[in-house]
Write an enzyme that holds these catalytic residues in place. Structure first.
Site, PDB file in Angstrom:
ATOM      1  N   ASP A 240       0.822  -1.217   0.000  1.00  0.00           N
ATOM      2  CA  ASP A 240       0.000   0.000   0.000  1.00  0.00           C
ATOM      3  C   ASP A 240       0.849   1.257   0.000  1.00  0.00           C
ATOM      4  O   ASP A 240       0.428   2.306  -0.468  1.00  0.00           O
ATOM      5  CB  ASP A 240      -0.939   0.000   1.203  1.00  0.00           C
ATOM      6  CG  ASP A 240      -2.035  -0.998   0.955  1.00  0.00           C
ATOM      7  OD1 ASP A 240      -1.792  -2.197   1.177  1.00  0.00           O
ATOM      8  OD2 ASP A 240      -3.105  -0.598   0.467  1.00  0.00           O
ATOM      9  N   ASN A 250       1.723  -3.167   4.141  1.00  0.00           N
ATOM     10  CA  ASN A 250       0.797  -4.025   3.392  1.00  0.00           C
ATOM     11  C   ASN A 250      -0.206  -4.591   4.389  1.00  0.00           C
ATOM     12  O   ASN A 250      -0.142  -4.310   5.595  1.00  0.00           O
ATOM     13  CB  ASN A 250       1.561  -5.134   2.648  1.00  0.00           C
ATOM     14  CG  ASN A 250       0.668  -5.844   1.639  1.00  0.00           C
ATOM     15  OD1 ASN A 250      -0.037  -5.205   0.856  1.00  0.00           O
ATOM     16  ND2 ASN A 250       0.660  -7.170   1.652  1.00  0.00           N
ATOM     17  N   LYS A 251      -1.130  -5.383   3.876  1.00  0.00           N
ATOM     18  CA  LYS A 251      -2.222  -5.932   4.691  1.00  0.00           C
ATOM     19  C   LYS A 251      -1.717  -6.525   5.997  1.00  0.00           C
ATOM     20  O   LYS A 251      -0.680  -7.195   6.033  1.00  0.00           O
ATOM     21  CB  LYS A 251      -2.940  -6.992   3.841  1.00  0.00           C
ATOM     22  CG  LYS A 251      -4.095  -7.700   4.497  1.00  0.00           C
ATOM     23  CD  LYS A 251      -5.114  -6.762   5.083  1.00  0.00           C
ATOM     24  CE  LYS A 251      -5.623  -5.723   4.097  1.00  0.00           C
ATOM     25  NZ  LYS A 251      -6.376  -4.613   4.771  1.00  0.00           N
TER      26      LYS A 251
HETATM   27  O1  MRU Z   1      -7.527  -3.278   2.685  1.00  0.00           O
HETATM   28  P1  MRU Z   1      -7.195  -3.601   1.261  1.00  0.00           P
HETATM   29  O2  MRU Z   1      -7.932  -4.786   0.732  1.00  0.00           O
HETATM   30  O3  MRU Z   1      -7.321  -2.387   0.373  1.00  0.00           O
HETATM   31  O4  MRU Z   1      -5.658  -3.986   1.311  1.00  0.00           O
HETATM   32  C1  MRU Z   1      -5.034  -4.353   0.119  1.00  0.00           C
HETATM   33  C2  MRU Z   1      -3.627  -4.764   0.295  1.00  0.00           C
HETATM   34  O5  MRU Z   1      -3.080  -4.755   1.372  1.00  0.00           O
HETATM   35  C3  MRU Z   1      -2.869  -5.102  -0.964  1.00  0.00           C
HETATM   36  O6  MRU Z   1      -1.916  -6.087  -0.719  1.00  0.00           O
HETATM   37  C4  MRU Z   1      -2.165  -3.843  -1.497  1.00  0.00           C
HETATM   38  O7  MRU Z   1      -3.059  -2.779  -1.593  1.00  0.00           O
HETATM   39  C5  MRU Z   1      -1.553  -4.088  -2.813  1.00  0.00           C
HETATM   40  S1  MRU Z   1      -2.778  -4.361  -4.063  1.00  0.00           S
HETATM   41  C6  MRU Z   1      -2.008  -4.514  -5.546  1.00  0.00           C
END
Ligand code: MRU
Length: 351
Positions: A240, A250-251
């Protein structure tokens, strides 16, 4: 320029409307939501109709183009005022994804310069479509750069959904997996389910299944078991926001996976376009982490699964320190330590 040729379109213009697949109801239903206003786009970003940093960036650019269409102003100052209001509203929808602010800046480059309002409207609409198409091309390039890093028959772990649904249409981490699979159909993917929102179970598993890429869905607490058995050869995740020193947001749960990968000497790769790299933030400590609704944790599939009024923490992202990252792959190439140099080089000429 590449156009998405995937069966499911994550987001696209249809006439004067922005249409998004509703990611909250996948994989059980395939429903599309039409947006006529930037406020509707903002709601869809906030409520996760669309999610994933690059897809959020595309939605933001299109939301700004809708705001330009919506504005009745016939003078430049009036249009700019309306657009600044929309930009402020969209900016606060989700704080962690850097692509959101990046897309706002891209649109600001157009409306920030005085000009004819109708010309600005047309250019913002065109730019939003370009951002979508550039994103697909960047993801395909990331896949090409990354594919040679994986051994034949690789067993690859991924976390969350960084696929076509999270981008303009190819995916970052899943784009890498797609590119590896094209060369080597013997790969196998382990997809973490990704509690609490289940992006892995609902979206990654669905995307992989549709393309016939062999996949086992596992719960988040199972990956240590497979690392220890020697059944994971590489990890690839999206991001992100990447700080200047290579720390990666990231997540939630990604950091845990990176620690396991390091402990088992397994390469940990991050795939992201340069529009995710934030050189203004020196390290991961400065990355804003979104805290989401406690109900995502206390409820499962709409049913309560925790005591009433229990205290809850629900950070949506975590930060993986750059020491745990084997390489970051952008559309420019494969970047390694020292990231402060390799990422700065990758961003040159991009802003
Ligand atoms: O909360 P989200 O579903 O928006 O989180 C998404 C992620 O963490 C993805 O791994 C990240 O945005 C990369 S998407 C190409």
């Amino acid at each position: 320029m590449t156009e998405s040729n995937y069966r499911v379109k994550t987001i696209e213009w249809q006439g004067d409307e922005v249409v998004m697949i509703d990611q909250r109801v996948l994989p059980l239903k395939e429903e599309y939501i039409h947006h006529r206003t930037w406020q509707e786009v903002g709601d869809s970003i906030r409520t996760m109709v669309i999610r994933g940093a690059p897809a959020i960036g595309v939605a933001t650019a299109m939301g700004m183009a809708l705001a330009a269409q919506q504005s009745g102003a016939d003078d430049y100052e009036g249009l700019k005022r309306d657009l600044e209001e929309a930009a402020a509203g969209l900016f606060e929808t989700r704080p962690t994804a850097y692509n959101l602010g990046w897309a706002l800046d891209e649109q600001r480059k157009i409306y920030g310069e005085p000009g004819d309002p109708d010309d600005i409207r047309a250019r913002m609409r065109e730019r939003s479509q370009q951002i979508l198409e550039e994103d697909i091309a960047m993801c395909e390039a990331i896949g090409e750069h990354a594919a040679p890093l994986f051994p034949r028959g690789a067993r690859i772990l991924t976390h969350c959904n960084a696929g076509a649904l999270a981008t303009g249409g190819y995916g970052t981490a899943l784009g890498v997996i797609r590119s590896v699979f094209k060369r080597d159909p013997a790969i196998h993917v382990y997809a973490d389910e990704t509690r609490p929102f289940l992006q892995g179970a609902r979206l990654t598993a669905w995307e992989l299944q549709q393309e016939g890429i062999p996949c086992s869905l596992i719960t988040d607490n199972m990956s240590g078991y497979f690392f220890r058995k020697g059944e994971i050869d590489a990890v690839v995740v999206g991001s992100d926001r990447i700080a200047a020193n290579g720390d990666v947001a990231n997540k939630i749960g990604t950091y845990t996976v990176s620690v396991l990968a390091k402990a088992h000497d397994v390469p940990f790769y991050v795939a992201a376009p340069t529009s995710t790299v934030d050189l203004d933030i020196p390290d991961g400590g400065g990355i804003p982490i979104e805290e989401r609704d406690p109900a995502e944790v206390t409820h499962f599939g709409g049913s309560q699964c925790a005591p009433d009024a229990i205290g809850v923490c629900n950070p949506a992202f975590d930060v993986t320190p750059h020491e745990n990252v084997t390489a970051i792959i952008t559309e420019v190439g494969v970047h390694r330590e020292p990231y402060s140099e390799s990422l700065a080089e990758a961003k040159k000429g991009k802003d």
